[in-house]
Design a protein around this motif. Structure first.
Motif, mmCIF file in Angstrom:
data_model
loop_
_atom_site.group_PDB
_atom_site.id
_atom_site.type_symbol
_atom_site.label_atom_id
_atom_site.label_comp_id
_atom_site.label_asym_id
_atom_site.label_seq_id
_atom_site.Cartn_x
_atom_site.Cartn_y
_atom_site.Cartn_z
ATOM 1 N N GLY A 64 -4.088 6.785 17.752
ATOM 2 C CA GLY A 64 -4.433 5.329 18.753
ATOM 3 C C GLY A 64 -5.762 5.257 18.107
ATOM 4 O O GLY A 64 -6.797 6.331 17.813
ATOM 5 N N GLU A 65 -6.145 3.989 18.615
ATOM 6 C CA GLU A 65 -7.240 3.707 18.223
ATOM 7 C C GLU A 65 -8.519 3.744 19.352
ATOM 8 O O GLU A 65 -9.033 4.120 20.406
ATOM 9 C CB GLU A 65 -7.634 2.016 18.170
ATOM 10 C CG GLU A 65 -8.880 1.203 17.668
ATOM 11 C CD GLU A 65 -8.562 0.163 17.770
ATOM 12 O OE1 GLU A 65 -9.842 -0.653 17.875
ATOM 13 O OE2 GLU A 65 -7.982 -0.697 18.660
ATOM 14 N N ARG A 66 -9.670 4.827 18.701
ATOM 15 C CA ARG A 66 -10.503 5.482 19.626
ATOM 16 C C ARG A 66 -9.968 6.990 19.812
ATOM 17 O O ARG A 66 -10.972 7.350 20.831
ATOM 18 C CB ARG A 66 -11.318 4.825 19.753
ATOM 19 C CG ARG A 66 -11.925 3.211 18.450
ATOM 20 C CD ARG A 66 -13.754 4.581 19.728
ATOM 21 N NE ARG A 66 -14.494 4.253 17.851
ATOM 22 C CZ ARG A 66 -15.398 4.445 18.070
ATOM 23 N NH1 ARG A 66 -15.790 5.462 19.256
ATOM 24 N NH2 ARG A 66 -16.063 5.066 16.914
ATOM 25 N N LYS A 67 -8.384 6.971 19.691
ATOM 26 C CA LYS A 67 -8.107 8.825 20.816
ATOM 27 C C LYS A 67 -7.238 9.514 20.060
ATOM 28 O O LYS A 67 -6.838 9.312 18.448
ATOM 29 C CB LYS A 67 -7.001 7.672 21.218
ATOM 30 C CG LYS A 67 -7.373 7.163 22.677
ATOM 31 C CD LYS A 67 -6.303 7.060 23.901
ATOM 32 C CE LYS A 67 -6.710 5.217 25.095
ATOM 33 N NZ LYS A 67 -5.214 5.079 24.993
ATOM 34 N N TYR A 68 -8.072 10.438 20.380
ATOM 35 C CA TYR A 68 -7.378 11.739 19.388
ATOM 36 C C TYR A 68 -7.183 12.910 19.949
ATOM 37 O O TYR A 68 -7.471 13.022 21.697
ATOM 38 C CB TYR A 68 -9.364 12.438 18.742
ATOM 39 C CG TYR A 68 -9.616 10.931 18.131
ATOM 40 C CD1 TYR A 68 -9.134 11.263 16.728
ATOM 41 C CD2 TYR A 68 -11.165 10.483 18.465
ATOM 42 C CE1 TYR A 68 -10.156 10.324 15.815
ATOM 43 C CE2 TYR A 68 -11.140 9.140 17.865
ATOM 44 C CZ TYR A 68 -11.120 9.326 16.841
ATOM 45 O OH TYR A 68 -11.253 8.045 15.713
ATOM 46 N N GLY A 101 -10.535 6.955 11.177
ATOM 47 C CA GLY A 101 -9.564 6.574 11.425
ATOM 48 C C GLY A 101 -8.200 7.517 11.639
ATOM 49 O O GLY A 101 -7.220 7.364 12.956
ATOM 50 N N LYS A 102 -7.828 8.222 11.057
ATOM 51 C CA LYS A 102 -7.017 9.575 10.905
ATOM 52 C C LYS A 102 -7.460 10.618 11.597
ATOM 53 O O LYS A 102 -6.483 11.416 12.423
ATOM 54 C CB LYS A 102 -6.394 9.752 9.231
ATOM 55 C CG LYS A 102 -6.035 8.609 8.520
ATOM 56 C CD LYS A 102 -5.834 9.295 7.483
ATOM 57 C CE LYS A 102 -5.300 8.447 6.148
ATOM 58 N NZ LYS A 102 -5.130 8.113 5.404
ATOM 59 N N ALA A 108 -5.740 11.544 14.861
ATOM 60 C CA ALA A 108 -6.041 10.823 16.102
ATOM 61 C C ALA A 108 -4.334 10.138 15.940
ATOM 62 O O ALA A 108 -3.589 10.399 15.578
ATOM 63 C CB ALA A 108 -5.965 9.127 14.796
#
Lengths: 191, 191, 191, 191
Positions: free
Chosen positions: B57-61, B19-20, B55
């Motif tokens: 965003g969702e599933r973005k790093y 998540g983070k 992170a």
């Protein structure tokens, strides 16, 4: 970039043949894409393939009715860290990101025998499109499970692609020396 | 002596996306220097690179905001010998022997979850020059940590350079036989 | 038969540098003799070399005053099977079968710290010919000992020469296929 | 299909020499058959060969009177999963599927010493055709058994043939890239 860079096909499974079904385990290595720079990047991840065949007679198994589940490296990590009392369950939806999501459901279960003499490995495949339910069970002894753990531990770094990393250097010394790529290491010091 | 003798670049990490932040682990092999005698000597030591991405965003790093810490072979020894209740802390000063010594401080911490279901891996980077503090946390499951331990145990002798030792002989038999170097063994009897 | 078939020399040790002495550990692979039939036979056995250097200043060690002890594969087996409370002692007489037998006595000792935080590794060399006694002690942490155990477990089959066995097949497929040597297997059925 | 695809013969055993007999352990790799498609299939399975020689004097052993038993990969799994208090027994009938079935009976037994200081490994061979009974016993220390476990764990994936799988990729990159064989992976999604 050159895609689909693969190697000679080799068939070498660890198989156990039991009364109701056979189970055969094989590592499938990752494939790599070669970048224009000459570097290689993992293209498709490696998996550990578990294949189940139903028995159709004494020591006869039906390859047409086989079902497979492809364990990711983390799922292999679950298997090799199982203690003698532990069990694990792995769920896959093969059509996960398509319009058929949720229609097919595979679950692999590994449960210890009550007397500590091994494990029961089972695969259930429920297909709501074809209206089929299949269920395979293969009891494995402690010795057979020890082969699976040892062989899967051996294969784990290779399905990650690390075998390429560790095999590469000797070739470097045979051919043309390339410039040291120091960037990777320097990054720690960069910031 | 020829310096900077390296091999094809290969990208193959073990990554966990949470998540983070995401954590990605890659072995970096040692480089060797070839002496005029033809012998190879480790030039720069191998490490295990731990890379953290925040992170966004969702599933973005965010790869731009990554931070890395390069574990030495002994620090990898700490990681692979961690028992289920153990934790470990590793401190690095990337500018250790320069005039900026003490200005940047990285610390990697590995702590077991209270319920025994895995570990929390975190990296803190305090940079007194840029006046920044960064902190990454990545919870890993037992299965994920088992992958890290197995893969790091596999890689450990290779980041020491011992993979070169053990890979070399077969090639010796293909090419020109060289004189046995008996000095190394005779040394025990020398004194 | 061609004797003294060896490979490129490679220097890659695992070394720990401590207050009174440094310890450096390196595998030495077996050498093979090539028979007229083309088969390879282990000629001189592989060992794990433990080298001790006395400290002569801060982070300075005297290579001239080094002492070595070459562990056999079974002695490596002792080391890697040491539990956290176990100790082991290894005695060598380098001139065992010569007229100087009993004149030089080397002993390597590995003892756990009382608080479980690692081991004390020491080497004593008593030379009755030169009338000298030397004694080296190197405390190693749990992490450092874990590196030694992992690296020595990796090296063990290679110092046995089994790495040659397992590396050979891929070459078989590149070059000329040779006749299967079925004798070895048939032997079980022979009698 | 080309049969009998083998490699250079290499002799490298782990041997222990004791008062009544010697025991020597060697991996025997599988052989492969090359299909017309170029794929390789395991032809004859690999085994771990245990060879016993009776003592006929001090440090002399009679190779003519040797007896062998070839452990399958699952029997190797039994050996490497033995705990300190465990024992195991392995029975073979070398003429199993012939008219002589039941006439020769080999049994390998591994039993822990009562004081936990190692194991007794024994082989009994009863031959009803020749009216012979042979019995070999070799006590092994904890260190020697640890070498066997470590070396057999190393060899296990190779006697399965998985070493070929993991060694193959680097060659793929040197030579001609072949088309990715995606069938294997697609199979999970097929049904």
């Amino acid at each position: 970039a050159a895609k689909g860079y693969a190697a000679q096909r080799i068939f070498a499974s660890y198989s156990v043949f039991k009364g109701k079904a056979a189970l055969s385990v094989t590592p499938v290595l990752p494939t790599f894409t070669k970048l224009d720079s000459g570097s290689l990047v993992v293209d498709r991840r490696g998996v550990m393939m578990f294949k189940f065949l139903p028995a159709i007679g004494e020591r006869k198994y039906d390859n047409e009715k086989r079902q497979m589940i492809a364990l990711s490296v983390t799922e292999v990590g679950s298997l090799i860290s199982l203690g003698p009392q532990d069990s694990c369950d792995i769920f896959h939806d093969p059509s996960m990101k398509s319009s058929n999501a949720g229609q097919v459901r595979k679950s692999l279960s590994i449960k210890p025998h009550a007397d500590g003499s091994g494990y029961l490995i089972s695969l259930s495949v429920v297909n709501n499109i074809l209206k089929t339910k299949e269920y395979f069970t293969v009891p494995v002894t402690t010795a057979e499970f020890s082969v699976m753990k040892t062989a899967c531990s051996f294969a784990l770094p290779h399905i990650l692609g690390w075998g390429r990393l560790t095999n590469q250097l000797p070739r470097g010394t045979e051919g043309q020396p390339s410039k040291v790529d120091s960037q990777l290491l320097d990054l720690e010091w960069d910031k």
